[in-house]
Design a protein around this motif. Sequence first.
Motif, short mmCIF file in Angstrom:
data_model
loop_
_atom_site.label_atom_id
_atom_site.label_comp_id
_atom_site.label_asym_id
_atom_site.label_seq_id
_atom_site.Cartn_x
_atom_site.Cartn_y
_atom_site.Cartn_z
N LEU A 1 -37.26 12.35 13.60
CA LEU A 1 -37.73 13.46 12.66
C LEU A 1 -37.99 12.85 11.40
N PHE B 1 -41.37 10.83 11.16
CA PHE B 1 -42.56 11.86 11.22
C PHE B 1 -42.77 12.69 9.94
N LEU B 2 -41.56 13.12 9.40
CA LEU B 2 -41.73 13.83 8.09
C LEU B 2 -42.16 12.61 6.91
N CYS C 1 -45.76 11.94 7.57
CA CYS C 1 -46.77 13.13 6.75
C CYS C 1 -46.89 13.07 5.44
N ILE C 2 -45.60 13.06 4.94
CA ILE C 2 -45.51 13.11 3.37
C ILE C 2 -46.27 11.86 2.52
N VAL D 1 -50.38 12.28 3.05
CA VAL D 1 -50.84 13.13 1.73
C VAL D 1 -50.61 12.54 0.46
N TYR E 1 -53.21 9.64 -0.07
CA TYR E 1 -54.47 10.27 -0.33
C TYR E 1 -54.80 10.60 -1.62
N PHE E 2 -53.88 11.19 -2.16
CA PHE E 2 -54.17 11.79 -3.54
C PHE E 2 -53.90 10.57 -4.52
N VAL F 1 -48.17 11.16 -7.99
CA VAL F 1 -47.56 11.88 -6.97
C VAL F 1 -46.60 10.93 -6.21
N PHE G 1 -42.60 11.27 -6.86
CA PHE G 1 -42.00 12.34 -6.41
C PHE G 1 -42.01 12.38 -4.70
N GLU H 1 -38.59 12.46 -2.65
CA GLU H 1 -38.49 13.64 -1.51
C GLU H 1 -38.21 12.63 -0.28
N VAL I 1 -34.52 12.16 -0.36
CA VAL I 1 -33.65 13.57 -0.25
C VAL I 1 -33.60 13.98 1.41
N VAL I 2 -34.76 13.76 2.01
CA VAL I 2 -35.23 14.13 3.26
C VAL I 2 -34.10 13.27 4.23
N VAL J 1 -37.99 22.41 -2.21
CA VAL J 1 -37.68 21.20 -1.22
C VAL J 1 -36.26 21.28 -0.60
N ILE K 1 -35.44 21.52 3.42
CA ILE K 1 -35.08 20.47 4.04
C ILE K 1 -33.79 21.16 4.82
N PHE L 1 -41.79 22.95 6.70
CA PHE L 1 -42.66 21.78 6.67
C PHE L 1 -44.01 21.79 5.71
N ILE M 1 -42.41 21.05 2.21
CA ILE M 1 -42.00 19.63 2.00
C ILE M 1 -43.40 18.93 1.77
N LEU M 2 -44.38 19.25 2.55
CA LEU M 2 -45.66 18.57 2.21
C LEU M 2 -46.41 18.53 0.81
N PRO N 1 -44.56 17.85 -3.61
CA PRO N 1 -44.72 16.78 -4.38
C PRO N 1 -46.05 16.59 -4.93
N VAL N 2 -47.09 16.96 -4.28
CA VAL N 2 -48.44 17.09 -4.93
C VAL N 2 -48.50 17.70 -6.13
N GLY O 1 -46.46 16.06 -8.68
CA GLY O 1 -47.30 14.95 -9.57
C GLY O 1 -48.50 15.37 -10.46
N LEU P 1 -55.31 18.85 -6.73
CA LEU P 1 -54.17 18.93 -6.91
C LEU P 1 -53.35 20.09 -6.86
N PHE Q 1 -54.36 21.94 -3.45
CA PHE Q 1 -53.63 21.52 -2.34
C PHE Q 1 -52.29 22.09 -2.10
#
Lengths: 160, 531
Positions: A33, A36-37, A40-41, A44, A47-48, A56, A59, A63, A66-67, B177, B181, B212, B215-216, B219-220, B223, B253, B256
């Motif tokens: 888990l 996976f999280l 994914c984070i 993203v 990419y940015f 970014v 942060f 994150e 913390v997760v 966030v 979580i 989910f 969380i994704l 952060p964007v 930032g 940003l 998104f």
Amino acid sequence: MVRSDVHIGSRSTQTVFIVESNRNLSWQQSKWLFLFLAACICIVSFYFASLGAWLVLPFTGLEILVVGGAIYAQSCCAHRKQIIRVDQSLVEVDESRRRHALKSFPKAWSKVVQIHDRRGWYPSQLLIGSHGEFVEIGKNLIDDERELLANQLRCAIEGA
Amino acid sequence: MSTTTLTHDEAHHHEAPKGWRRWLFSTNHKDIGTLYLLFALIMLFVGGASAMLIRMELFQPGIQLLDPDLYNNLVTNHALIMIFGAVMPAAAGLANWMIPMMIGAPDMALPRMNNLSFWILPAAATMLLLSFVVPFFPGGGTQINTGWTIYPPLSVQVGMSMDFLIFAIHLLGISSVLASINIIVTLLNMRAPGMKMLKMPMFCWTWLVTAFLLILVVPVLAGGVTMLLFDRHFGTSFFDAAGGGDPVLFQHLFWFFGHPEVYILLLPSIGVLSHVIPAFSRKPLFGYNSMVGAMIAVATIGMVVWAHHQYTIGMSLGAVTYFMIGTILISIPVGLMIFNFIATMWRGAMTFETPMLFAVGIVLMFTFGGLSGVMLAVVPADMQYHDSMFVVAHFHYVLMPGAVFGLFAGVFYWLPKWTGHMYDEKLGKLFFWTNVIGFNITFFPQHFLGLAGMPRRIVDYNVMFTEFNVISSVGAMIFGLSHLLLLYIVIKTIRGGKKAESRAWEGAKGLEWELDSPPAFHTWTVAPQIK
């Protein structure tokens, strides 16, 4: 969650208390888990970051920490299992999380001690032991359950 | 060998702590849920007051009450307060109250973090309100006239109120966030034995997907606003074309985060509907598995179509085509959800109590908002509608029924469970009708205003738009005042009324209805077995 089992054998009676949490994920699944999280984070964020928004990334790192911390803390708590056996002469506390740790105390000298926080800010502590050596039990229970377990243990030890 | 499971002595140990400490230091999911809902209600009125001021100003052409900067500051604050202060905390309140009771868990997985994620919110709200107040003081600088999108270069130029806003966004992000979580860990690890993922209540599924998403995307945004802060104070040029930066990068940003935010607001309400419609149709939810699939599809596609908010910035033909097709594709899973709701109602023994009225209203009005969304998704059409009142009408038709009415449905559905009293059904229905009629009078004419060319975020307008604006403003007053009735109903229900049974609604299903109304301070200390 507390279960108490009373084993009645041919010569003696043993009372067993099992203190464990209800849980759905194994350690392995918790790791997956988190991975996976985190993946994914990261996808993203990278990419940015590649577009020039590199701020970014800190942060994202925070994150993920913390997760990870939250999943680890919860899994540790969920996988804590204590088996307390009270027979005619001994009180044994078998703690199994990732390793087994067995402590035994003479029943005649064993004491169950409950410590309440004076200001009520923190949960109470339930200790069992003898001769100045104590182990904490029922850390993952709520206060009400802990008190109930304390009473049940006293009954089993004192034979009341 | 005999086995017993320790249970509580029902006679004692269930009392809640007393005094202010109960609320400040609370780790109880029900108390924290109540705090979230109370906070959301207060912010609903603060955000609503700013909307009333906006509509009073637009009642007539010309400048009556507000200067242009103050008007735009109110537009900014209205959006931010409603999204971050009212809708998200209200959904989090429902989640806190209901998720542990629905999955048979004694509390959230990380109760202290739960406390922290709530108590960050009042600090964030204070920062947000300070961002509005600061320009009124000497040396406070200009007001935030950017709208909630805070696009540079304008947001780099405004006064120190923008700094307060940036820190408010950071605090809100941290709170979201942490809450997300907590919800993910709770749902994945603390379900009652036997409750497999595909047996989980739909409200829990919607919150899992929402968490989910949060969380994704958070952060964007964090930032992005930090880069804005750096551009404002530390001499960087992330968004300054003169220094080699790109202002459009901020838009990417922001959106998104901003586009998935729509689904973050919507999905919990879809979850509420998935309980309300079956309960009042007295039928199980039609297509549970397809609902879960549709929700995941909406969230996944919704993550990768953010730039449909930016068609006019001059993207390549390939890019706009991709974003257009992706956006239109979202209508398939959304359509599937709506189909499932209608199929659940089909041939059901339906009754129309207040939660069900809201549910039917949502199906009708959210679909309408979705249709104007498909219009906006088409690039050549959007070039015409962009930044017009049509867009304002569209997103209010999506977010009011889709998010807010869903939360109202949830509040009326679960209010008997929370308080132990049935609410006044007559007043509930009166609230529904005044609310829905007021809403439609407010926002329906705005479609015509937009199509006729009235731009948004401008304090004055051409006299040819007067009639529709008058209608819209009158509707807004009805709509706004109707919420006082909601407040009255809630207070009346808390103070007393007909005793609610454990299963307050005949057709209600789920673990939460096995508990007393109101439930004990601690519930499900012994996990139930799900067959």
